[in-house]
Design a protein around this motif. Structure first.
Motif, PDB file in Angstrom:
ATOM      1  N   HIS A 283       6.378   6.368 -10.820  1.00 48.63           N
ATOM      2  CA  HIS A 283       5.296   7.262 -10.734  1.00 48.63           C
ATOM      3  C   HIS A 283       4.181   6.436 -10.263  1.00 48.63           C
ATOM      4  CE1 HIS A 283       6.020  10.880 -13.483  1.00 48.63           C
ATOM      5  NE2 HIS A 283       6.822  11.014 -12.264  1.00 48.63           N
ATOM      6  N   LEU A 284       3.065   7.183  -9.477  1.00 48.61           N
ATOM      7  CA  LEU A 284       1.949   6.685  -9.103  1.00 48.61           C
ATOM      8  C   LEU A 284       0.706   6.989  -9.872  1.00 48.61           C
ATOM      9  CD1 LEU A 284       2.541   6.680  -5.178  1.00 48.61           C
ATOM     10  CD2 LEU A 284       3.158   4.622  -6.586  1.00 48.61           C
ATOM     11  N   LYS A 285      -0.015   5.920 -10.554  1.00 46.63           N
ATOM     12  CA  LYS A 285      -1.248   6.412 -11.105  1.00 46.63           C
ATOM     13  C   LYS A 285      -2.245   6.597 -10.083  1.00 46.63           C
ATOM     14  CE  LYS A 285      -0.414   3.609 -15.444  1.00 46.63           C
ATOM     15  NZ  LYS A 285      -1.045   2.598 -16.422  1.00 46.63           N
ATOM     16  N   SER A 286      -3.434   7.021 -10.554  1.00 45.12           N
ATOM     17  CA  SER A 286      -4.668   7.449  -9.998  1.00 45.12           C
ATOM     18  C   SER A 286      -4.970   6.234  -8.712  1.00 45.12           C
ATOM     19  CB  SER A 286      -5.684   7.611 -10.620  1.00 45.12           C
ATOM     20  OG  SER A 286      -6.280   6.938 -11.507  1.00 45.12           O
TER      21      SER A 286
ATOM     22  N   ASN B 188      -1.223  16.674 -20.318  1.00 42.22           N
ATOM     23  CA  ASN B 188      -1.997  16.676 -21.575  1.00 42.22           C
ATOM     24  C   ASN B 188      -3.072  15.359 -21.556  1.00 42.22           C
ATOM     25  OD1 ASN B 188      -0.356  14.647 -21.606  1.00 42.22           O
ATOM     26  ND2 ASN B 188       0.892  15.021 -23.418  1.00 42.22           N
ATOM     27  N   ALA B 189      -3.745  15.236 -22.506  1.00 42.65           N
ATOM     28  CA  ALA B 189      -4.671  14.094 -22.641  1.00 42.65           C
ATOM     29  C   ALA B 189      -4.190  12.693 -22.423  1.00 42.65           C
ATOM     30  CB  ALA B 189      -5.304  14.171 -23.876  1.00 42.65           C
ATOM     31  N   ALA B 190      -2.756  12.594 -22.915  1.00 40.36           N
ATOM     32  CA  ALA B 190      -2.081  11.405 -22.856  1.00 40.36           C
ATOM     33  C   ALA B 190      -1.694  11.120 -21.431  1.00 40.36           C
ATOM     34  CB  ALA B 190      -0.875  11.392 -23.558  1.00 40.36           C
TER      35      ALA B 190
ATOM     36  N   TYR C 251      -2.404   7.861 -16.811  1.00 39.30           N
ATOM     37  CA  TYR C 251      -2.391   8.140 -15.136  1.00 39.30           C
ATOM     38  C   TYR C 251      -3.895   7.615 -14.587  1.00 39.30           C
ATOM     39  CZ  TYR C 251       2.361   9.159 -15.376  1.00 39.30           C
ATOM     40  OH  TYR C 251       3.915   9.274 -15.438  1.00 39.30           O
ATOM     41  N   GLY C 252      -4.879   7.803 -15.251  1.00 36.79           N
ATOM     42  CA  GLY C 252      -6.157   7.547 -14.890  1.00 36.79           C
ATOM     43  C   GLY C 252      -6.546   9.104 -14.192  1.00 36.79           C
ATOM     44  N   PHE C 253      -5.992  10.043 -14.187  1.00 38.78           N
ATOM     45  CA  PHE C 253      -6.499  11.497 -13.553  1.00 38.78           C
ATOM     46  C   PHE C 253      -7.433  11.979 -14.100  1.00 38.78           C
ATOM     47  CE2 PHE C 253      -1.696  11.799 -12.271  1.00 38.78           C
ATOM     48  CZ  PHE C 253      -1.887  10.950 -11.153  1.00 38.78           C
ATOM     49  N   LYS C 254      -8.467  12.506 -13.361  1.00 38.21           N
ATOM     50  CA  LYS C 254      -9.479  13.487 -13.938  1.00 38.21           C
ATOM     51  C   LYS C 254      -8.696  15.009 -13.909  1.00 38.21           C
ATOM     52  CE  LYS C 254     -13.365  10.742 -12.112  1.00 38.21           C
ATOM     53  NZ  LYS C 254     -14.511  10.679 -11.590  1.00 38.21           N
ATOM     54  N   ARG C 255      -9.031  15.682 -14.859  1.00 35.26           N
ATOM     55  CA  ARG C 255      -8.397  17.229 -15.038  1.00 35.26           C
ATOM     56  C   ARG C 255      -8.743  18.141 -13.770  1.00 35.26           C
ATOM     57  NH1 ARG C 255      -6.136  19.045 -19.379  1.00 35.26           N
ATOM     58  NH2 ARG C 255      -6.990  17.417 -20.773  1.00 35.26           N
TER      59      ARG C 255
END
Length: 729
Positions: free
Chosen positions: A253-256, A204-206, A211-215
């Motif tokens: 967890h690891l962010k982008s 989801n958007a949150a 996390y800084g991911f791109k869809r």
């Protein structure tokens, strides 16, 4: 084929001029042929009737199907379609005719606006749709203008045609949209992943934001990418059939950007697109965990850089020394100090200084091994402990690596800043076997590195204690020289490049030492600043020089340097006023030379002092112009009377066009601002001629005279006034 055979038979029975066509045999053959044709026609009629009945039954059958059905030939032309197909595409149904190409109906529909997905890319959309028609792979969706979504499934026939199915899935899409709205709008980061290979299906958007991911990246990521490697062994159990067993436990967890965060995971099993999947929420509890660890962390680490503090360094060093006694391995202590941090901090401000220290600390840390310790002792002082090292070559390699990495430019406030570092090294056990002794001796070695020119490293030697004592003696001698009045002021002339007249003198401090002779100002001025003598020495120079200038010709001005340290101490305006009043020197004959480093620190306060001094009639000049950070910007901040071109540019005149171009630019700038331009360090006739040609007003350097005692000023005046060509005196 029957019609063909009949045609051939008739052709063979045509009249022949050379045969007897009126024979009985010929007439009989004609009667037999006629009866055969009649039988063939009857058979064909029966077949056509049967085909029509079959076709009617087929159409009735496909019309009864809930899906839209369409059949196209190999050229994409309509052959057959049912009513459901026509109802689905009711806006385009008027175009459907046998033999009409699907591509043509699509183009007309696009032009009408029947396919909203094609807007703005009409030709491309039609081309992509036709490509899918003849290269069918997976089912795909198509939105039409009335808001409905149609699922398309197409297959190629053996003769190259196409059979297609159309299913209205609008209601299904609405239900999916409702679920997705609840999923997407949830403020908690949520993910959906496959159970089998842990591929992330959606987020989801949150989650994307947090996390800084791109869809578009999600299909390439798995839960193994999301979780810290330490968690991988537990993933199968965490996302098993009963994931609630691990609900609320802390995971990483690891962010982008590879940042690690602590999360609590709540998961449940779902099915998405007929695929067994896991829906889970990840609640970030990093701040809570960080708050719990912060108190303990700050007790042993420097708050600005994150390196170990002095307490942690001593503790770690003590532990390594105990280990060394058991293992017999050696260790080294390095004391590191920036050579010109004070200039950066004073000129660019404390925020810039803090940024520099943070970047510097990171570079030091990156230069070390895992077991080594890096610490900030305070200010710009750092220390490093190299564990388990017995080789001097290894220690030297690390020290040089640190020097090299710190020599690389730092980007601070959109400016590139260059600094160097000096390092002192003490080895255990040869230079001490206690933390106190090693730190003390590494510090002594650091002083030696600075004395040897900075930007280098030195090992501790017993003789360094002697050198430290020698420096302390220099400091003591300087105090005595000032108190005893043995410091001297020498004067170097400023010469008009147009007329050759002496326009003034610059006062330069000299220290004739009883044992060492003249000690360079570059050596004793920093000591004066460190030991608090700079203010009284500067005031002495100002008072004495103003008094000496009273004996010079009225047109000769006096230039006196004012260091930034003198401004920090305060009372500069009062010191200047007192010197003018006590000597009787006209204010317009006095010039105060400052560097732009002064303006970079607390510029508003400094500007107010400079304006007050200028209000007395005193002239203000910027010394060493072009060598600092923001020379041009400070010309706007204060109306300087003079700009002094640094001698480094003058020395470069004969070595290329760069220095010449810089000087020409400064000349144009000074001329436009109405400022006098003085060039320092002129030593040759060619340098003088170039500067005169570009319009420089004044020159100063050995070409005219070295700095001389006050008693030789009349000799300088006579020598320069009586010569049309200037030479080194």
């Amino acid at each position: 084929m029957a019609y063909e055979r009949l045609r051939q038979t008739k052709a063979s029975l045509q009249p022949n001029k050379q045969s007897g066509l009126n024979s009985l045999r010929t007439r009989r053959a004609l009667r037999v042929g006629t009866r055969s044709v009649e039988r063939v026609d009857a058979s064909l009629a029966q077949r056509l009737e049967h085909a029509e009945a079959t076709n009617k039954q087929l159409r009735e059958a496909i019309d009864m199907l809930p899906q839209g059905v369409v059949v196209l030939d190999r050229e994409g032309r309509y052959v057959l379609w049912n009513q459901q197909y026509a109802d689905i595409y009711k806006k385009s149904a008027d175009l459907f005719e046998i033999g009409v190409r699907l591509e043509d109906t699509l183009k007309i529909g696009v032009a009408r606006g029947d396919y909203p997905e094609a807007k703005g890319r009409e030709e491309q959309w039609v081309a992509e749709r036709i490509a899918k028609l003849y290269q069918p792979k997976d089912r795909h969706e198509q939105w039409i203008s009335d808001g409905r979504c149609i699922l398309i499934d197409e297959r190629l026939t053996s003769d190259g045609g196409v059979v297609g199915l159309r299913v209205d899935i609008s209601e299904l899409k609405e239900r999916e949209a409702s679920f997705r709205m609840l999923f997407e709008a949830n403020p908690v980061p949520m993910f959906v992943a496959r159970k089998d290979n842990k591929t992330i299906l959606s987020a989801n958007a949150a989650a994307l934001r947090h996390y800084g991911f791109k869809r578009e990246e999600l299909p390439t990521r798995t839960l193994f990418d999301l979780h810290h490697p330490d968690d991988h062994i537990h993933l199968d159990r965490l996302y098993a059939a009963r994931p609630e067993e691990f609900a609320g436990q802390t995971w990483r967890h690891l962010k982008s950007d590879a940042t690690s965060i602590d999360v609590a995971i709540y998961a449940s099993s779902i099915t998405q697109g007929n695929v067994p999947a896991i829906l889970f929420a990840a609640i970030d509890i990093t701040e809570r965990k960080a708050a719990e660890a912060k108190v303990a962390y700050l007790a042993h680490h420097d708050a600005l850089t994150g390196l170990a503090n002095r307490v942690f360094l001593r503790k770690g060093l003590d532990e390594l020394l105990l280990t060394r006694k058991r293992s017999g391995t050696g260790l080294a202590v390095l004391c590191i100090d920036l050579d010109n941090f004070k200039v950066v901090n004073d000129s660019m401000g404390h925020a810039a200084g803090d940024s520099l220290l943070q970047q510097l600390a990171q570079r030091i840390q990156d230069s070390l091994r895992k077991d080594d310790i890096a610490a900030r002792l305070g200010g710009d002082e750092f220390a490093v402990v190299l564990a388990n090292t017995n080789e001097g070559v290894e220690v030297s390699s690390v020290a040089q690596r640190i020097i090299d990495v710190l020599r690389q430019p730092f980007e601070i406030a959109d400016q590139m800043v260059n600094v160097t570092a000096s390092i002192g090294i003490a080895l255990c056990p040869s230079d001490g076997d206690t933390a106190e002794a090693l730190l003390k001796n590494a510090d002594l070695a650091l002083y030696q590195a600075k004395d040897d020119g900075k930007g280098c490293f030195r090992y501790f030697e017993a003789a360094m204690n002697v050198r430290v004592m020698a420096r302390r003696k220099i400091e003591s001698d300087l105090h005595q020289a000032f108190l005893n009045g043995t410091l001297e002021i020498h004067y170097q002339p400023l010469v008009s490049l147009n007329s050759g007249d002496v326009s003034g003198f610059e006062a330069l401090l000299r220290w004739p030492h009883a044992e060492r002779g003249f000690i360079p100002p570059s050596e004793f001025i920093p000591i004066a600043e460190e030991c608090g003598l700079i203010a009284p020495i500067t005031d002495f120079v100002l008072q004495r020089a103003c008094h000496d200038a009273m004996s010079w010709p009225k047109k000769a001005r006096l230039a006196v340097n004012m260091s930034p340290q003198r401004f920090r101490i305060g009372n500069v305006f009062q010191a200047v006023s007192d010197a003018l009043r006590n000597s009787g020197l006209e204010p317009d004959r006095l010039e105060l030379e400052i560097t732009e480093a002064l303006l970079l620190e607390n510029s508003e306060s400094v500007l107010s002092i400079l304006h007050a001094i200028r209000g007395l009639g005193v002239r203000i000049s910027m010394d060493d112009f072009g060598t600092g950070y923001s020379s041009l910007s400070y010309l706007r901040m204060f109306p300087f009377d003079k700009i002094k071109i640094d001698g480094s540019f003058v020395r470069g005149i004969g070595f290329g066009n760069e220095s010449q171009a810089i000087i020409r630019a400064i000349m144009g700038l000074g001329s436009s601002l109405g400022m006098t331009i003085t060039a320092e360090g002129i030593e040759t006739e060619s340098e003088q001629e170039f500067l005169r040609a570009v319009g420089c007003d004044e020159g100063q350097g050995f070409l005219y005279s070295k700095a001389r005692p006050v008693g030789e000023v009349p000799q300088i005046l006579d020598a320069l006034c009586n010569q049309s060509q200037f030479h080194l005196l």
